[in-house]
Design an enzyme around this catalytic site. Structure first.
Site, short mmCIF file in Angstrom:
data_model
loop_
_atom_site.label_atom_id
_atom_site.label_comp_id
_atom_site.label_asym_id
_atom_site.label_seq_id
_atom_site.Cartn_x
_atom_site.Cartn_y
_atom_site.Cartn_z
N THR A 108 0.83 -1.22 0.00
CA THR A 108 0.00 0.00 0.00
C THR A 108 0.85 1.27 0.00
OG1 THR A 108 0.00 0.12 2.40
CG2 THR A 108 -1.76 -1.18 1.39
N ASP A 200 17.33 1.99 -1.50
CA ASP A 200 16.72 1.87 -0.17
C ASP A 200 17.72 2.35 0.87
OD1 ASP A 200 16.05 0.70 2.44
OD2 ASP A 200 14.43 -0.26 1.34
N ASP A 203 18.53 -0.10 3.84
CA ASP A 203 19.36 -1.23 3.42
C ASP A 203 20.80 -0.79 3.16
OD1 ASP A 203 17.40 -3.13 3.64
OD2 ASP A 203 16.82 -3.06 1.52
C1 PRP Z 1 12.05 4.61 4.09
C2 PRP Z 1 12.63 5.95 4.50
C3 PRP Z 1 11.43 6.68 5.00
C4 PRP Z 1 10.35 6.18 4.10
C5 PRP Z 1 10.05 7.24 3.09
O1 PRP Z 1 11.84 3.79 5.17
O2 PRP Z 1 13.66 5.82 5.46
O3 PRP Z 1 11.12 6.42 6.36
O4 PRP Z 1 10.84 5.00 3.45
O5 PRP Z 1 8.98 6.87 2.30
P1 PRP Z 1 7.61 7.67 2.27
O6 PRP Z 1 7.96 9.12 2.19
O7 PRP Z 1 6.93 7.17 1.04
O8 PRP Z 1 6.84 7.32 3.52
P2 PRP Z 1 11.28 2.30 5.03
O9 PRP Z 1 9.79 2.29 5.08
O10 PRP Z 1 11.93 1.65 3.84
O11 PRP Z 1 11.73 1.63 6.39
P3 PRP Z 1 13.21 1.37 6.95
O12 PRP Z 1 13.82 2.69 7.31
O13 PRP Z 1 12.95 0.54 8.15
O14 PRP Z 1 14.01 0.65 5.89
N1 URA Z 2 12.60 4.87 0.90
C1 URA Z 2 13.86 4.66 0.51
O1 URA Z 2 14.70 4.17 1.27
N2 URA Z 2 14.19 5.00 -0.75
C2 URA Z 2 13.32 5.53 -1.61
O2 URA Z 2 13.69 5.85 -2.75
C3 URA Z 2 12.00 5.75 -1.17
C4 URA Z 2 11.67 5.40 0.09
#
Ligand code: PRP
Ligand code: URA
Length: 209
Positions: A108, A200, A203
């Site tokens: 989603t 990411d 990651d």
């Molecule tokens: C990533 C990033 C933000 C989010 C941004 O986290 O660090 O928190 O995505 O995306 P948005 O603006 O569309 O909400 P992620 O959900 O991948 O989690 P993580 O930090 O645990 O990898």
């Molecule tokens: N979160 C990430 O880590 N990378 C992106 O490009 C978007 C969301």
């Protein structure tokens, strides 16, 4: 309306170029996130008010300035936001730290909150919510909604790369929150990734892929 600051400093742009490169490994990536964050924090704290202070040097009395009783709190969004934390604490060691745990549901793209622990005196503090990526903006909006429940003095958002969609969504949802990022990219792809972005962030910081 929210102020949007996009850093154009050559040091930031140079470091960002290495950060984006798919060949950059975890160790260097983590170090670069810290260095860019520090340079960005310099801009995001530019309007902290000062008060005069007299200091006795070995030679005479100097009229100096110190930050006037402002208390700061940094709130990283887990996990990737913690990659920016050491750098901001290096600059503002007396700041307190809150944590908000959110992840994006891969289907989603909506954020799911799994943790929230904020400083008890957050209502007396200027809060900086930190997260490297502002993609759809959903995570930042939800994190700031949560912080606002505790009535802090002000909130700013600091990130590394933003998509236009994220800037629009965040500034519409929270017009009182100024946004500081080091780059505004082109668009989001079908998986909600910033293009060209850096992949990411979590990651790459933690080496989990
Ligand atoms: C990533 C990033 C933000 C989010 C941004 O986290 O660090 O928190 O995505 O995306 P948005 O603006 O569309 O909400 P992620 O959900 O991948 O989690 P993580 O930090 O645990 O990898
Ligand atoms: N979160 C990430 O880590 N990378 C992106 O490009 C978007 C969301």
């Amino acid at each position: 309306m929210a102020k949007v600051f996009i850093a154009d400093h050559p040091l930031i742009q140079h470091k960002l170029s290495i950060l984006r490169d798919e060949r950059t490994g975890t160790k260097e990536f983590r170090a670069l996130i810290g260095e860019i964050t520090m340079l960005l924090c310099y801009e995001a704290t530019r309007d902290l008010p000062l008060e005069p202070k007299k200091v006795k040097t070995p030679v005479d009395v100097a009229d100096t300035k110190v930050i006037s009783g402002k208390k700061l709190a940094f709130v990283p969004i887990l996990r990737a936001g913690t990659g920016m934390l050491d750098a901001v604490l290096e600059l503002v060691p007396s700041a307190k730290v809150g944590h908000i745990g959110l992840y994006r549901d891969p289907e989603t793209l909506k954020p799911v909150t799994y943790y929230c622990k904020l400083p008890a005196d957050i209502s007396e503090r200027e809060v900086f919510v930190i997260d490297p990526m502002l993609a759809t903006g959903g995570s930042a909006i939800d994190a700031i909604d949560k912080v606002k429940e505790f009535n802090p003095k002000s909130i700013k958002f600091m990130g590394i790369i933003a998509a236009p969609e994220g800037i629009k969504a965040l500034s519409e949802a929270h017009p009182d929150v100024d946004i500081f990022v080091s780059a505004l990219d082109d668009h989001l792809n079908d998986h909600g990734y910033i293009v060209p972005g850096l992949g990411d962030a979590g990651d790459r910081i933690f080496g989990t892929k």
